[in-house]
Design a protein around this motif. Structure first.
Motif, mmCIF file in Angstrom:
data_model
loop_
_atom_site.group_PDB
_atom_site.id
_atom_site.type_symbol
_atom_site.label_atom_id
_atom_site.label_comp_id
_atom_site.label_asym_id
_atom_site.label_seq_id
_atom_site.Cartn_x
_atom_site.Cartn_y
_atom_site.Cartn_z
ATOM 1 N N GLU A 1 10.327 2.421 -13.671
ATOM 2 C CA GLU A 1 10.143 0.992 -13.425
ATOM 3 C C GLU A 1 8.708 0.734 -12.963
ATOM 4 O O GLU A 1 8.227 1.356 -12.012
ATOM 5 C CB GLU A 1 11.127 0.507 -12.360
ATOM 6 N N PHE A 2 8.019 -0.193 -13.639
ATOM 7 C CA PHE A 2 6.655 -0.552 -13.237
ATOM 8 C C PHE A 2 6.704 -1.779 -12.343
ATOM 9 O O PHE A 2 7.209 -2.834 -12.732
ATOM 10 C CB PHE A 2 5.797 -0.835 -14.468
ATOM 11 N N THR A 3 6.203 -1.642 -11.117
ATOM 12 C CA THR A 3 6.249 -2.738 -10.134
ATOM 13 C C THR A 3 4.876 -3.351 -9.892
ATOM 14 O O THR A 3 4.726 -4.206 -9.025
ATOM 15 C CB THR A 3 6.804 -2.209 -8.797
ATOM 16 N N GLY A 4 3.879 -2.885 -10.647
ATOM 17 C CA GLY A 4 2.492 -3.247 -10.349
ATOM 18 C C GLY A 4 2.109 -4.681 -10.589
ATOM 19 O O GLY A 4 1.051 -5.120 -10.114
ATOM 20 N N TYR A 5 2.925 -5.437 -11.336
ATOM 21 C CA TYR A 5 2.620 -6.855 -11.500
ATOM 22 C C TYR A 5 2.894 -7.624 -10.204
ATOM 23 O O TYR A 5 2.261 -8.651 -9.933
ATOM 24 C CB TYR A 5 3.468 -7.476 -12.615
ATOM 25 N N GLN A 6 3.872 -7.125 -9.409
ATOM 26 C CA GLN A 6 4.272 -7.858 -8.202
ATOM 27 C C GLN A 6 3.676 -7.272 -6.925
ATOM 28 O O GLN A 6 3.491 -7.991 -5.942
ATOM 29 C CB GLN A 6 5.803 -7.852 -8.054
ATOM 30 N N GLU A 7 3.388 -5.966 -6.895
ATOM 31 C CA GLU A 7 2.955 -5.336 -5.649
ATOM 32 C C GLU A 7 2.041 -4.160 -5.932
ATOM 33 O O GLU A 7 2.012 -3.622 -7.033
ATOM 34 C CB GLU A 7 4.182 -4.863 -4.851
ATOM 35 N N LEU A 8 1.284 -3.761 -4.898
ATOM 36 C CA LEU A 8 0.374 -2.624 -5.023
ATOM 37 C C LEU A 8 0.897 -1.403 -4.277
ATOM 38 O O LEU A 8 0.265 -0.348 -4.305
ATOM 39 C CB LEU A 8 -1.013 -3.001 -4.486
ATOM 40 N N SER A 9 2.028 -1.538 -3.605
ATOM 41 C CA SER A 9 2.613 -0.417 -2.880
ATOM 42 C C SER A 9 4.127 -0.450 -3.062
ATOM 43 O O SER A 9 4.750 -1.504 -2.877
ATOM 44 C CB SER A 9 2.250 -0.483 -1.394
ATOM 45 N N SER A 10 4.718 0.702 -3.425
ATOM 46 C CA SER A 10 6.166 0.755 -3.649
ATOM 47 C C SER A 10 6.745 2.026 -3.043
ATOM 48 O O SER A 10 6.166 3.112 -3.186
ATOM 49 C CB SER A 10 6.482 0.750 -5.156
ATOM 50 N N ASP A 11 7.883 1.881 -2.386
ATOM 51 C CA ASP A 11 8.636 3.055 -1.952
ATOM 52 C C ASP A 11 9.388 3.599 -3.160
ATOM 53 O O ASP A 11 10.029 2.847 -3.908
ATOM 54 C CB ASP A 11 9.621 2.680 -0.842
ATOM 55 N N SER A 12 9.336 4.912 -3.329
ATOM 56 C CA SER A 12 9.915 5.484 -4.541
ATOM 57 C C SER A 12 10.423 6.888 -4.272
ATOM 58 O O SER A 12 10.335 7.402 -3.146
ATOM 59 C CB SER A 12 8.866 5.486 -5.667
ATOM 60 N N GLU A 13 10.935 7.506 -5.345
ATOM 61 C CA GLU A 13 11.441 8.874 -5.274
ATOM 62 C C GLU A 13 10.839 9.688 -6.413
ATOM 63 O O GLU A 13 10.671 9.182 -7.529
ATOM 64 C CB GLU A 13 12.968 8.880 -5.386
ATOM 65 N N VAL A 14 10.523 10.950 -6.140
ATOM 66 C CA VAL A 14 9.976 11.835 -7.164
ATOM 67 C C VAL A 14 11.103 12.291 -8.088
ATOM 68 O O VAL A 14 12.037 12.969 -7.651
ATOM 69 C CB VAL A 14 9.276 13.061 -6.532
ATOM 70 N N ARG A 15 11.035 11.905 -9.363
ATOM 71 C CA ARG A 15 12.073 12.308 -10.325
ATOM 72 C C ARG A 15 11.830 13.705 -10.868
ATOM 73 O O ARG A 15 12.752 14.398 -11.282
ATOM 74 C CB ARG A 15 12.098 11.320 -11.479
ATOM 75 N N GLY A 16 10.563 14.090 -10.932
ATOM 76 C CA GLY A 16 10.253 15.408 -11.472
ATOM 77 C C GLY A 16 8.759 15.618 -11.540
ATOM 78 O O GLY A 16 7.967 14.690 -11.343
ATOM 79 N N LEU A 17 8.356 16.863 -11.771
ATOM 80 C CA LEU A 17 6.949 17.176 -11.929
ATOM 81 C C LEU A 17 6.768 18.187 -13.045
ATOM 82 O O LEU A 17 7.693 18.919 -13.401
ATOM 83 C CB LEU A 17 6.334 17.692 -10.631
ATOM 84 N N LEU A 18 5.559 18.179 -13.636
ATOM 85 C CA LEU A 18 5.266 19.055 -14.759
ATOM 86 C C LEU A 18 3.959 19.796 -14.508
ATOM 87 O O LEU A 18 3.003 19.224 -13.959
ATOM 88 C CB LEU A 18 5.138 18.261 -16.066
ATOM 89 N N ARG A 19 3.970 21.059 -14.912
ATOM 90 C CA ARG A 19 2.754 21.867 -14.860
ATOM 91 C C ARG A 19 2.444 22.301 -16.290
ATOM 92 O O ARG A 19 3.247 22.975 -16.925
ATOM 93 C CB ARG A 19 2.953 23.069 -13.939
ATOM 94 N N GLU A 20 1.294 21.859 -16.814
ATOM 95 C CA GLU A 20 0.882 22.162 -18.188
ATOM 96 C C GLU A 20 1.963 21.764 -19.192
ATOM 97 O O GLU A 20 2.266 22.483 -20.145
ATOM 98 C CB GLU A 20 0.517 23.642 -18.337
ATOM 99 N N GLY A 21 2.581 20.605 -18.963
ATOM 100 C CA GLY A 21 3.555 20.064 -19.896
ATOM 101 C C GLY A 21 4.974 20.534 -19.707
ATOM 102 O O GLY A 21 5.889 19.997 -20.340
ATOM 103 N N ALA A 22 5.209 21.532 -18.860
ATOM 104 C CA ALA A 22 6.560 22.061 -18.648
ATOM 105 C C ALA A 22 7.085 21.616 -17.285
ATOM 106 O O ALA A 22 6.345 21.580 -16.299
ATOM 107 C CB ALA A 22 6.555 23.584 -18.734
ATOM 108 N N VAL A 23 8.376 21.282 -17.224
ATOM 109 C CA VAL A 23 8.988 20.865 -15.963
ATOM 110 C C VAL A 23 8.915 22.011 -14.960
ATOM 111 O O VAL A 23 9.203 23.169 -15.281
ATOM 112 C CB VAL A 23 10.452 20.447 -16.190
#
Length: 889
Positions: free
Chosen positions: A462-484
Motif C-alpha cells: 500500500e502506497f501512503t505517500g500521497y497523504q503522509e510522509l511517515s507511516s507505521d508499517s511491518e516488514v513483509r520480507g527482505l531480499l539479498r541479491e534478488g533472493a528472499v
C-alpha cells in the motif's frame, strides 16, 4: 474483407459474448527481458501467473506486436514481418476448452453476412496435443470434424509454456488446407499447405524446470484453468483477401504500390527488387506504429531497432533507384491504411512524421560519411591482399554510421569482396546481450524476479505517500541479491518490502524518495525505491544499526525537504510541458522526462533548435502560470474517460483501467501521472530554463531548475556577471557589446597570425623547389616543416612547391609537420608523375603507416596523419623508397 473489418468483427463477436474489450498495451514491453510486446497475452501475464486478481472473468484484445529477431530476414521470404497484430480472447478461471472451441469455430465459419469470417468448413483442420482426448472429443461434437481432419501432435508443436516454471497447457490449432499447389498432402511440418491461423491454449498445468519446448516435467494442475488464444490478424487477412502473403494485404500493399510508382520498378518482376519492396512496406508500417507508441530513434534498445527499420527502408528505396527523400511519400500512405484501426495515429501524425523525416535527413548525411569510411576499408583490404572485409569493420559501419549489414555486403560485392558476416553477427550478439543485461538492470535490478513474485504473493504494498510522509508499517520480507533472505545485519545493503510505505518508487520520470526506516534498535537508510513487479514496492536500504528480520514493526519516514523539492520538480515538469505546447503548438509532446529535487529535464518531439527568444517565451509562460497560483489536483477515472477529458499520456507507459489524472489550472495542463505534486502552482517557485539541446532525430531536450535551485542558479549567474563587469570595466548592460568587440578583435588578430604563419611557411617553397632529389628520374622533394604547421598550411606548401617546379619531369612533393604532438603529411604529384603510375593516395598511406596512422585522397593530392611523431623522418624516407620501387618495378 478489409483488415480493419476483420479486427472489428473479432472484438465485436467476443464483446457480445461477455468479454471485456481491453485496449492494446503499448509496443514497448515492461518485461525486462523483452524490448517489445511479442504476444497477445503479454499484458495479461500477471493474471495468468497469479500476481494479480483480474478485474474481469473474460477479456478480448487486439495486441500490437513487434518481432525483432527476424529483421534481416524480412523481405527475403514472405513469412517474416516485424510489426503484426494478434487477436485474442482470454478466460481467467471462467470458461474452458469447450467454449473456447465453440467460439473460435463459430466466428471462423459463420457466413460473412452474419458477422463471421465465412471460411469453408471443408478445408479446415484442427491440431491437438496427442494426449488431449478431451479436446478431440470437443472438436468432433462442436465442430463436427471427422477423425481424418484432427491431427495429433507432440509437445514441441502443441504444448505451450512461458519458457519458465509456471502455467502451461496443451494447445489446439485451427489450420486451413490451401491446396496441393502449396505442398504435399498431410505434410504438417512444411507449414505452407496446412496453415495454422488460430491457436487455442488450454492453460491447465504447472510445469517445472527444464529447457526447450519439451524438456520439462509437468508437476500438476492449476487451481483455476485459463484460456489464452491468438489469431494472427495479418494471416487471416491474406486468407480472406485472396492474396498469397501478408505483404499483399490492404494494410501493407499500398506502400509497395507507392514505392513502385516512385522508383519506376515493378513489384513481381525481379526477386531482389521484391525483397526491397517488402522491406520498405514492412519497415515503414512498423516505424509508424513504434513512433506512434513513443519510441524515438537512438543507439540503444528500442530506439536502436527503430533506427534500423527506418534506415533499412530508406536504403532499400535508394537501391530501387529512388534517391530523393522517400518517407515523406511513403509514411502518409501507411497512415491512410492503419488509421482505420488506430485513429489516434491521425491526431499524432504531426509528431510521428517529424521524428521520421528528421531521421531520414540525418541518415542521408551519414550515408555520405559512412561511404567514405567504407571506401577506405575497401582500399585497405585490397592493399593487404585480402578478399574479405573484416567483421569488426562491418560492425563499425553498422553501429556508428547506421549501415545495415546487407548494405555493406552489397557494396562490398560491387568491389569484388566478401564480408566476414559471422564476425559481424558475433559482435552484434555481444551488443544485444549487453543491451538486454542493461535493460534488466534498469527495469528490475535482477533478471530473475522469482524472489519478488514470492513476496508479492503476500499482498500488494500500500502506497501512503500521497497523504503522509511517515507511516507505521511491518516488514513483509527482505531480499539479498534478488533472493528472499531470513535476516540482514548492520553494514549490509539489502532490499526490503513493507506492508505499506510513504516512499515513492521511481517511475514516470520522478526519482525515488530518500529517508529512513526506523524500528526498535533498527535504523535503515533508504537508498532507492523501485517496483520490480506490479503491486510490489521494494526499498533498497543500507542497515545503519541493528538486525533486520521479517515481521519487524517499523516507521517509514520520507525526508521532508527531499519530498518538497521533488514535488516542485515534478509539478514544474508539467508546467514546462504545458508552456512548451502553448508556445510551440500541440505537436510538442513530451516523449520522456526526468526530475529530481530542484531539477527537471523534458524530452519532446521537435525537429529544430529553439532560439533564445523562444526559450525566454517558454520560461515566461511557465513563470506566469506559477504566479497565477493555479490549483493542482488529482483524480481517478477510467482510461477512456481520461482520454475524452483531454489528458495527455506518456508514450510507452502501460496504464491500468483506473488512471490518475493530474490537473494544473483546469484544461491548461492535464496529464496521466502517478507522481507526487504541489497543491498550488505557486509552490513550484521560480522556473529557470538552463539549456536546450538535441537528443536524437526529431527529439529535443529542455532543462530547468525550480524553487531554491533556480534561485541558486540565478545567484551564480549574477556573480558571474558582476565579475565580468569588474574585469571588463563595463556596466552589465554593456557586456554583450563589450564581449562581442573583444571576440571580433581576437578573430582579426588570429587571422593575422595565421596569415603571417602561412607566409613564413611558404617562404621555404622557392628554396625547396630549387633543390629536388632525383629518384630514378622523378624529382622528389621530401621536407619536414617546423613543428606547429597545421594541415591546411601543409597542403598550401606542398601545392606551392609543386607549382614552382618544371613540368617536363615527374614531380613528387612530400611535406610533413608535427602539430600538437601529432604528425601530419601531405603529398602532391604533377600530371607526368601520374602518367608514370604514381598515385598520391598510395604514397600517403605508406607515409602514414610510419606515423602510426592512416591517410587517403586523390591521385594528385593526398593527406594523412598519425600519432607517432618519432616516425616522421622514416615516413619521408619510405615515400622516397616507394617511388624508386614503383618506377623501377
Amino acid at each position: 474483407m478489409e483488415t480493419s473489418e476483420i479486427r472489428r468483427r473479432f472484438l465485436q463477436y467476443f464483446e457480445d459474448r461477455g468479454h471485456t474489450v481491453v485496449p492494446s498495451a503499448p509496443l514497448p514491453s515492461p518485461d525486462p527481458n523483452l524490448l517489445f510486446n511479442v504476444a497477445g497475452m503479454a499484458q495479461f501475464v500477471p493474471y495468468f501467473v497469479g500476481q494479480q486478481t483480474p478485474p474481469y472473468a473474460r477479456a478480448t484484445s487486439v495486441q500490437k506486436c513487434v518481432r525483432t529477431l527476424d529483421i534481416e530476414e524480412v523481405g527475403k521470404t514472405t513469412r517474416h514481418g516485424t510489426f503484426f497484430q494478434m487477436n485474442g480472447n482470454f478466460s481467467f478461471g471462467d470458461y474452458f476448452k469447450e467454449d473456447a472451441v465453440k467460439f473460435a469455430w463459430e466466428l471462423v465459419t459463420k457466413p460473412q453476412n452474419e458477422g463471421g469470417y465465412g471460411f469453408d468448413e471443408s478445408v479446415l483442420y484442427a491440431s491437438v496435443y496427442y494426449e488431449d482426448d478431451e479436446a478431440i472429443d470437443i472438436w468432433k461434437r462442436v465442430a463436427g470434424l471427422p477423425d481424418d481432419r484432427i491431427v495429433r501432435l507432440g509437445m514441441k508443436d502443441n504444448f505451450w509454456s512461458m519458457g519458465i516454471p509456471g502455467p502451461c497447457g496443451p494447445c489446439s490449432e485451427i489450420l486451413i488446407d490451401r491446396g496441393p499447389e502449396f505442398g504435399a498432402d498431410r505434410d504438417w511440418e512444411a507449414g505452407d499447405r496446412y496453415l495454422e491461423f488460430w491457436n487455442l491454449v488450454f492453460m491447465q498445468n504447472i510445469r517445472g524446470e527444464g529447457g526447450g519446448k519439451d524438456g520439462y516435467e509437468i508437476l500438476g494442475e492449476l487451481p483455476k484453468k485459463n484460456i489464452d488464444t491468438g489469431l494472427g490478424l495479418e494471416r487471416v487477412a491474406y486468407l480472406l483477401q485472396g492474396v498469397d502473403n501478408m505483404y499483399e494485404i490492404d494494410e501493407i500493399y499500398p506502400v509497395i504500390e507507392k514505392a513502385s510508382e516512385l522508383s519506376g520498378r515493378k513489384y513481381g518482376a525481379e526477386h531482389e527488387d521484391d525483397v526491397r519492396f517488402r522491406v520498405v512496406a514492412d519497415h515503414v508500417r512498423s516505424a509508424l506504429m513504434l513512433i506512434g507508441d513513443g519510441v524515438t530513434p537512438g543507439n540503444e534498445q528500442g530506439g536502436y531497432v527503430l533506427r534500423r527499420l527506418l534506415r533499412r527502408a530508406i536504403r532499400s528505396m535508394r537501391l530501387l533507384g529512388y534517391e530523393d527523400p522517400s518517407l515523406v511519400e511513403l509514411l502518409p500512405v501507411s497512415l491512410e491504411q492503419m488509421k482505420k484501426s488506430y485513429p489516434e495515429l491521425v491526431t499524432d501524425f504531426g509528431r510521428i512524421s517529424q521524428v521520421a523525416y528528421a531521421e531520414e535527413e540525418a541518415f542521408r548525411r551519414t550515408l555520405t560519411a559512412g561511404t567514405t569510411i567504407f571506401d577506405v576499408a575497401v582500399r585497405d583490404t585490397k592493399a593487404s591482399g585480402a578478399h574479405q572485409l573484416e567483421g569488426a569493420k562491418a560492425f563499425q559501419l553498422h553501429d556508428t554510421y547506421g549501415f545495415p549489414i546487407d548494405l555493406t555486403v552489397e557494396m562490398a560485392a560491387e568491389q569484388g569482396l566478401n564480408v566476414d558476416t559471422e564476425g559481424f553477427r558475433s559482435l552484434m550478439k555481444e551488443q544485444r546481450e549487453r543491451a538486454k543485461a542493461d535493460a534488466r538492470a534498469k527495469k528490475a535490478g535482477h533478471a530473475d524476479t522469482s524472489g519478488y513474485r514470492e513476496l508479492r504473493e503476500k499482498g500488494v504494498t500500500e502506497f501512503t505517500g500521497y497523504q503522509e510522509l511517515s507511516s507505521d508499517s511491518e516488514v513483509r520480507g527482505l531480499l539479498r541479491e534478488g533472493a528472499v533472505a531470513p535476516f540482514a545485519e548492520q553494514g549490509e545493503t539489502v532490499e526490503v518490502v513493507l506492508e505499506k510505505t510513504p516512499f515513492y518508487a521511481e517511475s514516470g520520470g520522478q526519482i525515488a524518495d530518500e529517508g529512513l526506516i526506523l524500528g526498535d534498535g533498527l535504523k535503515l537508510k533508504v537508498l532507492d525505491v523501485q517496483r520490480p513487479v506490479k503491486g510490489l514496492i521494494v526499498h533498497k536500504v543500507e542497515i545503519v544499526e541493528g538486525v533486520l528480520r521479517p515481521g519487524a514493526n517499523v516507521q517509514a519516514a520520507v525526508d521532508h525537504e527531499w519530498r518538497v523539492s521533488a514535488c516542485q520538480a515534478h509539478s514544474g515538469t508539467h508546467v514546462v510541458h504545458a508552456a512548451l505546447r502553448q508556445v510551440l503548438g500541440p505537436n510538442a509532446l513530451q516523449s520522456g522526462s526526468y526530475n529530481k529535487p530542484g531539477y527537471l529535464r523534458l524530452d519532446f518531439a521537435w525537429s529544430s533548435a529553439l532560439d533564445a527568444a523562444t526559450r525566454s517565451e517558454i520560461e515566461e509562460v511557465a513563470n506566469l502560470a506559477v504566479r497565477k497560483d493555479l490549483p493542482v489536483s488529482a483524480q481517478y477515472m477510467t482510461l477512456p474517460e481520461a482520454r475524452d477529458w483531454g489528458a495527455l499520456a506518456l508514450f510507452g507507459e502501460t496504464y491500468d483501467e483506473q488512471v490518475r489524472v493530474v490537473e494544473i489550472g483546469g484544461p491548461w495542463s492535464r496529464e496521466l501521472c502517478g507522481g507526487t505534486h504541489v497543491k498550488h502552482s505557486s509552490q513550484v517557485g521560480a522556473v529557470t530554463v538552463t539549456g536546450e539541446s538535441s537528443v536524437g532525430a526529431g527529439v529535443r531536450r529542455i532543462e530547468a531548475f525550480v524553487g531554491m535551485e533556480a534561485l541558486h542558479y540565478l545567484g551564480r549567474e549574477r556573480a558571474l556577471v558582476r565579475l565580468l563587469s569588474e574585469n571588463l570595466k563595463a556596466r552589465p548592460e554593456e557586456l554583450p557589446a563589450k564581449v562581442a568587440d573583444l571576440a571580433e578583435r581576437l578573430r582579426v588578430a588570429e587571422k593575422e597570425l595565421e596569415r603571417m604563419r602561412a607566409a613564413q611557411v611558404l617562404e621555404a617553397a622557392a628554396e625547396l623547389a630549387k633543390d629536388p632529389k632525383d629518384v630514378f628520374g622523378v624529382q622528389y622533394v621530401g621536407h619536414r616543416a617546423p613543428d606547429g604547421v597545421n594541415g591546411g598550411d601543409l597542403r598550401k606548401l606542398a601545392l606551392d612547391v609543386r607549382g614552382r617546379m618544371p613540368n617536363d619531369k615527374p614531380v613528387v612533393v612530400a611535406v610533413l609537420s608535427v602539430n600538437d604532438g601529432k604528425p601530419g603529411v601531405v603529398i602532391a604529384l604533377n600530371d607526368l608523375a601520374r602518367e608514370w603510375r604514381l598515385k598520391a593516395g598510395d604514397l600517403v598511406r605508406i607515409a602514414a603507416e610510419k606515423l602510426g596512422g592512416r591517410g587517403g585522397g586523390k591521385d594528385d593530392v593526398a593527406q594523412g596523419g598519425g600519432t607517432d611523431a618519432a616516425g616522421a623522418d622514416d615516413a619521408l624516407s619510405a615515400v622516397e623508397h616507394a617511388i624508386g620501387h614503383q618506377v623501377t618495378g
